[in-house]
Write an enzyme that holds these catalytic residues in place. Sequence first.
Site, mmCIF file in Angstrom:
data_model
loop_
_atom_site.group_PDB
_atom_site.id
_atom_site.type_symbol
_atom_site.label_atom_id
_atom_site.label_comp_id
_atom_site.label_asym_id
_atom_site.label_seq_id
_atom_site.Cartn_x
_atom_site.Cartn_y
_atom_site.Cartn_z
ATOM 1 N N LYS A 266 -9.047 14.771 18.292
ATOM 2 C CA LYS A 266 -8.600 15.793 17.344
ATOM 3 C C LYS A 266 -9.520 15.820 16.131
ATOM 4 O O LYS A 266 -9.978 14.762 15.663
ATOM 5 C CB LYS A 266 -7.172 15.448 16.938
ATOM 6 C CG LYS A 266 -6.466 16.404 15.997
ATOM 7 C CD LYS A 266 -5.043 15.855 15.765
ATOM 8 C CE LYS A 266 -4.172 16.777 14.945
ATOM 9 N NZ LYS A 266 -2.790 16.224 14.825
ATOM 10 N N SER B 247 0.581 19.374 15.962
ATOM 11 C CA SER B 247 -0.682 19.942 15.530
ATOM 12 C C SER B 247 -1.880 19.540 16.383
ATOM 13 O O SER B 247 -2.974 20.069 16.214
ATOM 14 C CB SER B 247 -0.961 19.537 14.082
ATOM 15 O OG SER B 247 -1.085 18.116 13.970
ATOM 16 N N SER C 180 3.375 15.738 16.310
ATOM 17 C CA SER C 180 2.112 16.411 16.638
ATOM 18 C C SER C 180 1.387 15.885 17.860
ATOM 19 O O SER C 180 0.439 16.515 18.328
ATOM 20 C CB SER C 180 1.174 16.366 15.423
ATOM 21 O OG SER C 180 1.659 17.195 14.399
#
Length: 461
Positions: free
Chosen positions: A67, A143, A167
């Site tokens: 990420k 996320s 997330s």
Amino acid sequence: MGLGHGEFSSRDLVDLYAARIEALDPALNAFRLRLLDRARERAAAMDAERAAGRLRGPLHGLPFAAKDLFDVAGFPTTAGCPLLGGTPAARSATVIERLEAAGMVLLGKTNTVQFAYGGAGINTQHGTPHNPWHRIPHLPGGSSSGSGVAVAAGLAPMGLGTDTGGSVRIPASLCGVTGLKTTVGRVSRAGVYPLSWSLDSVGPLTRDVADAARVLDRINGEDGADASTHGHERVRFSQPVTRRVRRLRVAIAETAFFDDADPESAARVREAAGVFDELGAAVIETPFPEAAEALTLNPRGLVIAAEAYQINKALVEDHFDDLDPVVAYRVIKGREVSAADYLDTVSKWQDLRARALARFDAVDILLCPATMIPARPVADAERGSDAYAALNLGYLRNTAIGNILNLCGLSVPCGFTRAGLPVGLMLYARPFGERVLLDAGAAFQEATDYHQRHPALDWIG
């Protein structure tokens, strides 16, 4: 996840995933930064070590994605925000260093919700990754949206994510992969762009639980650069994951976790409870009132909002109109949180966490839907702020409870809706209970094949 007995080289795998990224990612938008030339060079180095008899362990030569909150030396970290893309990191995040020390090969950095602040997976500036299970753009969950899409679509065998309110587990649930939320303090957050120092955690998204255990094996443990890890020595999780569930006490967490849940999602989760019963676990039902209390003690995400504002204050004050409008509004609301309200909430969390922990004297695992609802069309979230807020809440509700209560959590695929969208089963265990969590999840996956199913992707030309 492994190179087997020499049938494939690390370079073979990198070339395979690179070809898939180049062919499929223009439609999926999972990656923010591709590092494929760097990956090819590192894969060749790992192959040379293997040929010389120098093996770094079971992850040697395997590709992964991270990420775009994780620092990688020499490259910028944008945290989903174009304003942050100008300065390369001087050093890689601790978890990146540990995985590369284990021989893993980084393919690139994946898209995220701006500042990692949102459960639906929307990013209006870098683009929202396309959930691969539907040809019409559907929400990937956030996320860690890009990591979830990358693993689900076969662009990487593992994607690193972070979990502050869900997330890791939300994109795992919506994209039909496995997602592990570790206990705060289990894995270092040093070199990871923060959202909330109280709640941020790091965890992997993988095809199955066994791979998650192998990754956790290498990234957990004390790090002098992250005070939350002090006193938590490295623990082995993958040797072996015992997969024994007889006499395991599994509780279906009723009330808040199932309230207003999508009927198909709830049905798949209750069917999953039946699998544990068939495996010999003691399956009971429990009201678990602390879940509802956690929601009450999280008005408007007060703690995250306050901490997110403190972290991003300069950006939202000086560049508000240049930010993702939904995220900017959520962050700037944090300046309205008084010190008294913040401290009062944190204090009440401690009491609530103690009472929730006492529940685990009678149960080993809590079982509930990972999300209230499956993936919805992206267009549903774009119909106005009220529609977006409702969807965001629907995705965050069950996961955020675990963050507030400081539990570790695991989302595993447990079935599909009639529309062919994945449903996630969430397992919760006490803080630092990742061992029993992984055992239970691995046992479930040995008895089912949902984690082995892949999206067709035939809609990509």
